[in-house]
Design an enzyme around this catalytic site. Structure first.
Site, PDB file in Angstrom:
ATOM      1  N   THR A 144      -4.400  -1.365   8.072  1.00  0.00           N
ATOM      2  CA  THR A 144      -5.901  -1.502   7.186  1.00  0.00           C
ATOM      3  C   THR A 144      -6.803  -1.449   8.328  1.00  0.00           C
ATOM      4  O   THR A 144      -6.986  -2.583   9.063  1.00  0.00           O
ATOM      5  CB  THR A 144      -5.794  -2.599   6.042  1.00  0.00           C
ATOM      6  OG1 THR A 144      -4.660  -2.057   5.271  1.00  0.00           O
ATOM      7  CG2 THR A 144      -7.113  -2.349   5.260  1.00  0.00           C
TER       8      THR A 144
ATOM      9  N   HIS B 132      -9.992  -0.967  17.931  1.00  0.00           N
ATOM     10  CA  HIS B 132      -9.840   0.296  17.319  1.00  0.00           C
ATOM     11  C   HIS B 132     -10.956   0.802  16.607  1.00  0.00           C
ATOM     12  O   HIS B 132     -11.188   0.853  15.497  1.00  0.00           O
ATOM     13  CB  HIS B 132      -8.608   0.259  16.207  1.00  0.00           C
ATOM     14  CG  HIS B 132      -8.504   1.545  15.337  1.00  0.00           C
ATOM     15  ND1 HIS B 132      -7.941   2.797  16.208  1.00  0.00           N
ATOM     16  CD2 HIS B 132      -8.438   2.036  14.250  1.00  0.00           C
ATOM     17  CE1 HIS B 132      -7.593   3.832  15.313  1.00  0.00           C
ATOM     18  NE2 HIS B 132      -7.966   3.313  14.209  1.00  0.00           N
TER      19      HIS B 132
ATOM     20  N   GLY C  83       1.141  -1.388  -0.012  1.00  0.00           N
ATOM     21  CA  GLY C  83      -0.021  -0.027  -0.183  1.00  0.00           C
ATOM     22  C   GLY C  83       1.018   1.041   0.096  1.00  0.00           C
ATOM     23  O   GLY C  83       1.678   1.309   0.903  1.00  0.00           O
TER      24      GLY C  83
ATOM     25  N   ARG D  11      -2.932  10.059  20.465  1.00  0.00           N
ATOM     26  CA  ARG D  11      -4.109  11.043  20.374  1.00  0.00           C
ATOM     27  C   ARG D  11      -4.508  11.495  21.809  1.00  0.00           C
ATOM     28  O   ARG D  11      -4.626  12.737  22.101  1.00  0.00           O
ATOM     29  CB  ARG D  11      -5.277  10.705  19.682  1.00  0.00           C
ATOM     30  CG  ARG D  11      -5.002  10.552  18.162  1.00  0.00           C
ATOM     31  CD  ARG D  11      -6.227   9.919  17.361  1.00  0.00           C
ATOM     32  NE  ARG D  11      -6.019  10.086  16.061  1.00  0.00           N
ATOM     33  CZ  ARG D  11      -6.410   9.238  15.143  1.00  0.00           C
ATOM     34  NH1 ARG D  11      -7.012   8.287  15.273  1.00  0.00           N
ATOM     35  NH2 ARG D  11      -6.260   9.645  13.782  1.00  0.00           N
TER      36      ARG D  11
HETATM   37  O1  TXD Z   1      -5.107   3.205  13.381  1.00  0.00           O
HETATM   38  C1  TXD Z   1      -4.903   2.713  12.283  1.00  0.00           C
HETATM   39  N1  TXD Z   1      -4.963   1.374  12.249  1.00  0.00           N
HETATM   40  C2  TXD Z   1      -5.575   3.604  11.283  1.00  0.00           C
HETATM   41  C3  TXD Z   1      -6.122   2.872   9.922  1.00  0.00           C
HETATM   42  C4  TXD Z   1      -5.270   4.895  11.160  1.00  0.00           C
HETATM   43  C5  TXD Z   1      -5.454   5.736   9.941  1.00  0.00           C
HETATM   44  C6  TXD Z   1      -6.126   4.976   8.772  1.00  0.00           C
HETATM   45  N2  TXD Z   1      -6.239   3.502   8.811  1.00  0.00           N
HETATM   46  C7  TXD Z   1      -6.282   2.694   7.591  1.00  0.00           C
HETATM   47  O2  TXD Z   1      -5.370   2.580   6.894  1.00  0.00           O
HETATM   48  C8  TXD Z   1      -7.437   3.439   6.794  1.00  0.00           C
HETATM   49  O3  TXD Z   1      -8.968   3.024   6.935  1.00  0.00           O
HETATM   50  C9  TXD Z   1      -7.102   2.473   5.444  1.00  0.00           C
HETATM   51  O4  TXD Z   1      -7.721   1.208   5.292  1.00  0.00           O
HETATM   52  C10 TXD Z   1      -5.542   2.208   5.450  1.00  0.00           C
HETATM   53  C11 TXD Z   1      -4.642   2.949   4.629  1.00  0.00           C
HETATM   54  O5  TXD Z   1      -5.252   4.347   4.736  1.00  0.00           O
HETATM   55  P1  TXD Z   1      -4.355   5.445   3.477  1.00  0.00           P
HETATM   56  O6  TXD Z   1      -4.845   6.769   4.039  1.00  0.00           O
HETATM   57  O7  TXD Z   1      -3.026   5.279   3.343  1.00  0.00           O
HETATM   58  O8  TXD Z   1      -5.124   5.091   2.385  1.00  0.00           O
HETATM   59  P2  TXD Z   1      -4.807   5.215   0.793  1.00  0.00           P
HETATM   60  O9  TXD Z   1      -4.039   6.785   0.764  1.00  0.00           O
HETATM   61  O10 TXD Z   1      -6.087   5.183   0.112  1.00  0.00           O
HETATM   62  O11 TXD Z   1      -3.818   4.154   0.236  1.00  0.00           O
HETATM   63  C12 TXD Z   1      -4.282   2.854   0.259  1.00  0.00           C
HETATM   64  C13 TXD Z   1      -3.619   2.115  -0.878  1.00  0.00           C
HETATM   65  C14 TXD Z   1      -3.687   2.666  -2.445  1.00  0.00           C
HETATM   66  O12 TXD Z   1      -2.639   3.375  -2.806  1.00  0.00           O
HETATM   67  C15 TXD Z   1      -4.259   1.504  -2.959  1.00  0.00           C
HETATM   68  O13 TXD Z   1      -4.211   1.763  -4.410  1.00  0.00           O
HETATM   69  C16 TXD Z   1      -3.867   0.672  -2.240  1.00  0.00           C
HETATM   70  O14 TXD Z   1      -3.710   0.700  -0.826  1.00  0.00           O
HETATM   71  N3  TXD Z   1      -4.322  -0.929  -2.564  1.00  0.00           N
HETATM   72  C17 TXD Z   1      -3.723  -2.123  -2.510  1.00  0.00           C
HETATM   73  N4  TXD Z   1      -2.299  -2.199  -2.559  1.00  0.00           N
HETATM   74  C18 TXD Z   1      -1.937  -3.237  -2.810  1.00  0.00           C
HETATM   75  N5  TXD Z   1      -2.882  -4.375  -2.956  1.00  0.00           N
HETATM   76  C19 TXD Z   1      -4.255  -4.343  -3.211  1.00  0.00           C
HETATM   77  N6  TXD Z   1      -4.989  -5.287  -3.238  1.00  0.00           N
HETATM   78  C20 TXD Z   1      -4.873  -2.976  -2.785  1.00  0.00           C
HETATM   79  N7  TXD Z   1      -6.025  -2.287  -2.812  1.00  0.00           N
HETATM   80  C21 TXD Z   1      -5.580  -0.940  -2.755  1.00  0.00           C
END
Ligand code: TXD
Length: 319
Positions: free
Chosen positions: A120, A176, A10, A152
């Protein structure tokens, strides 16, 4: 000694920030992975071009091929979709579960010895599913949420009391989600529990309740402000603290989602508890004593996580 290898599955908002922090802290070589071709390569090139200014030696590459994760020491997973305003973390379950299946298979094939940190959402259910899909030992697969939620809580306390953040230590357990359990008795300012800070009259009980609620809503507050995504600086920093504790065998005691096998009366579920993170991964769950109100709140949170895990099992019967 060869440099460590850190794979980031990711390469979105958190993934890019993770890469930047890992490079600045010299944690090792970095591989950014994403299904969207071009994004990991572009971010890797951009970050590599900041190396001459910052002076870091890490090699940073981008890829859409799982084989490039080969022999990673640490894998941090942010693949999936984040929340939009009005969505709960649980709304992401179905789509992100499918992502965990692909990612789990990739890790099992190319980096089965890695320490895996899942970010995620919905976090506790996704890390549970990722461990199952990958088949890696439970001590090698953990979820990041507690460090962020505690951070936080810390920020709001320091801000309210107008004291240095260095002297604040706060602590959040549980899943969470809306049921997370901030623990004032185990949160301190220079060693003074927040419960005593209230007794001393330094903070009102109402203010403390307000801060606790703001901590629970911490993610939603940022989603509401950003409108197009969720928090990424503090989540990335929190996961890097966990990765660093593993890579340097620091044995930090951090709240993290770990597999419980009877601890706190919970079996077979991932949920946030204090854990020692060192070269052995999640080395030891620290079973702090909870009073009846704390235990009740924790049990409620565990119940919410178990509900999500049941939903995962319905969607993916092989789990
Ligand atoms: O405390 C916590 N755990 C969190 C979790 C705090 C904040 C955000 N949190 C979660 O992290 C949020 O709800 C998301 O599920 C993840 C990732 O957040 P981010 O802000 O980095 O999301 P983005 O910018 O959309 O990035 C996700 C990337 C994006 O580039 C997609 O193209 C990619 O994931 N993606 C994949 N990569 C590889 N393989 C697959 N299958 C795939 N699907 C999407």
């Amino acid at each position: 000694m060869a440099r460590k290898k850190i794979a980031l599955i990711g390469s979105g908002q958190i993934g890019g920030t993770l890469a930047h922090l890992a490079a600045l802290k010299d944690l090792g070589d970095i591989v950014l992975f994403d299904i969207v071709d071009g994004v990991p390569q572009g971010k890797a090139l951009d970050l590599s071009q900041s190396a001459p200014v910052e002076g870091y030696d890490a090699s940073i590459t981008g890829t859409s091929k799982y084989e490039d994760l080969k022999d990673a020491d640490v894998v941090i997973v942010t693949a999936g979709v984040p929340r939009k305003p009005g969505m709960s973390r649980d709304d992401l379950l179905e789509i992100n579960l499918k992502v965990m299946e692909q990612v789990g298979a990739g890790i099992a094939k190319y980096a089965p010895k890695a320490f895996v940190i899942c970010i995620t959402n919905p976090l506790d259910a996704m890390v549970w599913a990722l461990q199952k899909f990958s088949g890696l030992p439970t001590n090698q697969v953990v979820g990041m949420a507690g460090v962020l939620d505690s951070s936080r809580f810390c920020h709001f306390i320091a801000d309210e009391l107008n004291v240095s953040i260095q002297d604040v230590n706060a602590f959040v357990m549980g899943g969470h989600g809306d049921t997370m359990v901030p623990l004032p008795r185990y949160s301190t300012v220079a060693g003074i529990p927040l419960t005593d800070i209230v007794k001393m009259g330094w903070m009102s009980k109402e203010k403390l309740e307000e801060i606790i609620q703001r901590t629970r809503d911490g993610g939603a507050e940022i989603v509401g402000l950003l409108k197009t995504g969720s928090a990424f600086y503090a989540p990335a920093t929190s996961a890097i603290a966990m990765a660093e504790s593993y890579l340097k065998d620091k044995k930090r005691v951090l709240p993290a989602a770990v597999y419980l096998n009877g601890e706190f009366g919970v079996k077979g579920t991932y949920v946030g508890v204090p854990v020692v993170i060192g070269a052995g991964g999640a080395e030891k769950v620290v079973e702090i004593a909870l009073n009846s109100a704390e235990q009740k709140a924790f049990d409620k949170s565990v119940g919410a996580v178990e509900g999500l895990i049941e939903a995962c099992k319905k969607i993916a019967p092989k789990l």
